[in-house]
Structures are given as C-alpha cells and as structure tokens.
Design a protein around this motif. Sequence first.
Motif, PDB file in Angstrom:
ATOM      1  N   LYS A   1       0.843  -1.210   0.000  1.00 56.18           N
ATOM      2  CA  LYS A   1       0.000   0.000   0.000  1.00 56.18           C
ATOM      3  C   LYS A   1       0.874   1.254   0.000  1.00 56.18           C
ATOM      4  O   LYS A   1       0.675   2.175  -0.807  1.00 56.18           O
ATOM      5  N   LYS A   2       1.872   1.260   0.892  1.00 55.56           N
ATOM      6  CA  LYS A   2       2.756   2.429   1.015  1.00 55.56           C
ATOM      7  C   LYS A   2       3.572   2.621  -0.281  1.00 55.56           C
ATOM      8  O   LYS A   2       3.663   3.739  -0.797  1.00 55.56           O
ATOM      9  N   ALA A   3       4.111   1.511  -0.785  1.00 55.43           N
ATOM     10  CA  ALA A   3       4.937   1.585  -2.004  1.00 55.43           C
ATOM     11  C   ALA A   3       4.099   2.093  -3.184  1.00 55.43           C
ATOM     12  O   ALA A   3       4.566   2.909  -3.977  1.00 55.43           O
ATOM     13  N   PHE A   4       2.842   1.637  -3.262  1.00 54.11           N
ATOM     14  CA  PHE A   4       1.983   2.074  -4.370  1.00 54.11           C
ATOM     15  C   PHE A   4       1.621   3.551  -4.224  1.00 54.11           C
ATOM     16  O   PHE A   4       1.695   4.312  -5.195  1.00 54.11           O
TER      17      PHE A   4
ATOM     18  N   ASP B   1      -8.456   3.165 -10.847  1.00 54.28           N
ATOM     19  CA  ASP B   1      -7.289   2.269 -10.884  1.00 54.28           C
ATOM     20  C   ASP B   1      -6.685   2.152  -9.485  1.00 54.28           C
ATOM     21  O   ASP B   1      -6.330   1.058  -9.044  1.00 54.28           O
ATOM     22  N   LYS B   2      -6.613   3.300  -8.815  1.00 54.66           N
ATOM     23  CA  LYS B   2      -6.030   3.337  -7.471  1.00 54.66           C
ATOM     24  C   LYS B   2      -6.790   2.385  -6.547  1.00 54.66           C
ATOM     25  O   LYS B   2      -6.186   1.619  -5.794  1.00 54.66           O
ATOM     26  N   LYS B   3      -8.121   2.452  -6.633  1.00 54.00           N
ATOM     27  CA  LYS B   3      -8.972   1.616  -5.782  1.00 54.00           C
ATOM     28  C   LYS B   3      -8.686   0.132  -6.042  1.00 54.00           C
ATOM     29  O   LYS B   3      -8.523  -0.646  -5.103  1.00 54.00           O
ATOM     30  N   TYR B   4      -8.597  -0.231  -7.322  1.00 50.22           N
ATOM     31  CA  TYR B   4      -8.361  -1.639  -7.671  1.00 50.22           C
ATOM     32  C   TYR B   4      -6.978  -2.106  -7.228  1.00 50.22           C
ATOM     33  O   TYR B   4      -6.830  -3.194  -6.688  1.00 50.22           O
ATOM     34  N   PHE B   5      -5.975  -1.256  -7.471  1.00 50.62           N
ATOM     35  CA  PHE B   5      -4.612  -1.681  -7.141  1.00 50.62           C
ATOM     36  C   PHE B   5      -4.406  -1.743  -5.626  1.00 50.62           C
ATOM     37  O   PHE B   5      -3.647  -2.574  -5.146  1.00 50.62           O
ATOM     38  N   LEU B   6      -5.098  -0.858  -4.902  1.00 51.13           N
ATOM     39  CA  LEU B   6      -4.988  -0.921  -3.441  1.00 51.13           C
ATOM     40  C   LEU B   6      -5.702  -2.153  -2.904  1.00 51.13           C
ATOM     41  O   LEU B   6      -5.315  -2.695  -1.869  1.00 51.13           O
TER      42      LEU B   6
END
Lengths: 172, 64
Positions: free
Chosen positions: A92-95, A108-113
């Motif tokens: 989460k932090k790295a993303f 996209d942010k929601k999906y990747f998180l």
Amino acid sequence: MLFKLSGSLIVIAISFAYGLFCSKKDKFHLEDLREFKKFFLILTSEITYSNTPLYQIFLDIAEKTGDITSLMCKNAAYEIINNQTSAELIFKKAFLDIFNFTYLDSEDKKYFLSFSKILKSDDKNQIISNIKTIISYIENKEQEVINKSLNNMKMYKSLGVLGGLLIAVILI
Amino acid sequence: MDISIVFRIAAVGILVAVLNQVLIRAGREEQAMLTTLAGLVVVLFWVIGYISELFETVRALFSL
C-alpha cells in the motif's frame, strides 16, 4: 502593438502546448496500465511456479519492468527486508508513494490498493484468482482508454488552439 | 464608439461557434453549452455600456 502581438502569440503557444499535453494524457495512462499489467502477470507466474520469498519476487519484477513499477517493487522489497511489517501495508505504502508520478485515475487506485488486501491471505489460489481479476480489469480499462483517446486526441488539440485564440481576442 | 469592438465580437462569435461544434462532435454537449454561455456573457459585458448609452440617448431624444 508589438507588445500585444507577442503577448497573444505566447498565450496561443502555451494554450496549444497544454492542448497537446492533454491529448497525450490518455497515452500516458495507457502506458502505465500496461506497465502494471506486466507487473501483475509476472507476479502471477512467480507465485504459481516458484517458492521464492515475496521480497525476492519484488526484486525480480523490478529488474523486468519499467521505471514506475520497478521503483515501487524496489521500495516494497527494501521495506520487507528492513521493517518486516505486513505485506499489505508495505505494498500500500509503495503504491501510494509512486501514485502521484503516474497517470492512473482514482478507479485504478482503488483496484490496485485492493490487491494489497489480498497479500494478507495465505491461500495461493485465492491470491492468483484475485490477481487475474485485476488483470481483467486492466484489460477492460485499456480498451476503454483506447476508445476514449481516439475521440479526445483531436478534441484537445483543437481546443488548445481555439481556446488560445479566444483568450487572445478577449484580452487584446 | 470604437469600431474595433464589432470585429472583436465577430471574432468571439466565430471562435465560440467552432468551439461549440468541436465539443458537440466529441459528445460534450454540456461543456459546449457552457462555452456558448461564456461567450455570450463576455460579449454582453463589452456592449452593456453601449446599450446603456443608447437608452440614455433615446430618453433624452424623446424627453422621457
């Protein structure tokens, strides 16, 4: 008069450049999506066929992917080695650290998180099936962005020039 | 009255019309309408003084 003319030219040039930048935004978004798709595909194969630890997987992916995902993987790997906190928080932090340098949108942010939550699980099959869901989301999004960009590219270029001319006429 | 205002209004009219068409073809009808409205407001802002002057002249002419 010369002052006004040069001012108008500067305004039109800046407006045109901004229009060009906006027309390229979808292209940059597409490149980022492809980069993340590559990351998830490599991650799936690494999880499926090898028993290497997560930090090693991230370091391997960092060598095979582009700048943004490579940086994210390196950060995540170093965090795992040094802090040894949960993989969820580390990803989460790295993303989130690299998110501002990408052209990804909030969806996209929601999906990747949501991927970070999967990392909590010990079930290998569950992780793989979740990654496949994210990959199918990326593929759909890619198609959506391609369709949108064809329409938007011409529009932003025209809007850049016309907007610049309009501002110049109003302010002159 | 400065005659250049006529050319400025004409330029704004042409540019707004083209912008309108570009936005409508891109499927952004709402933004197209907003652009038209913005153009109208700008032009009204320019001519409001002249309209006021016209009414004053008419009032003075007919001693109203």
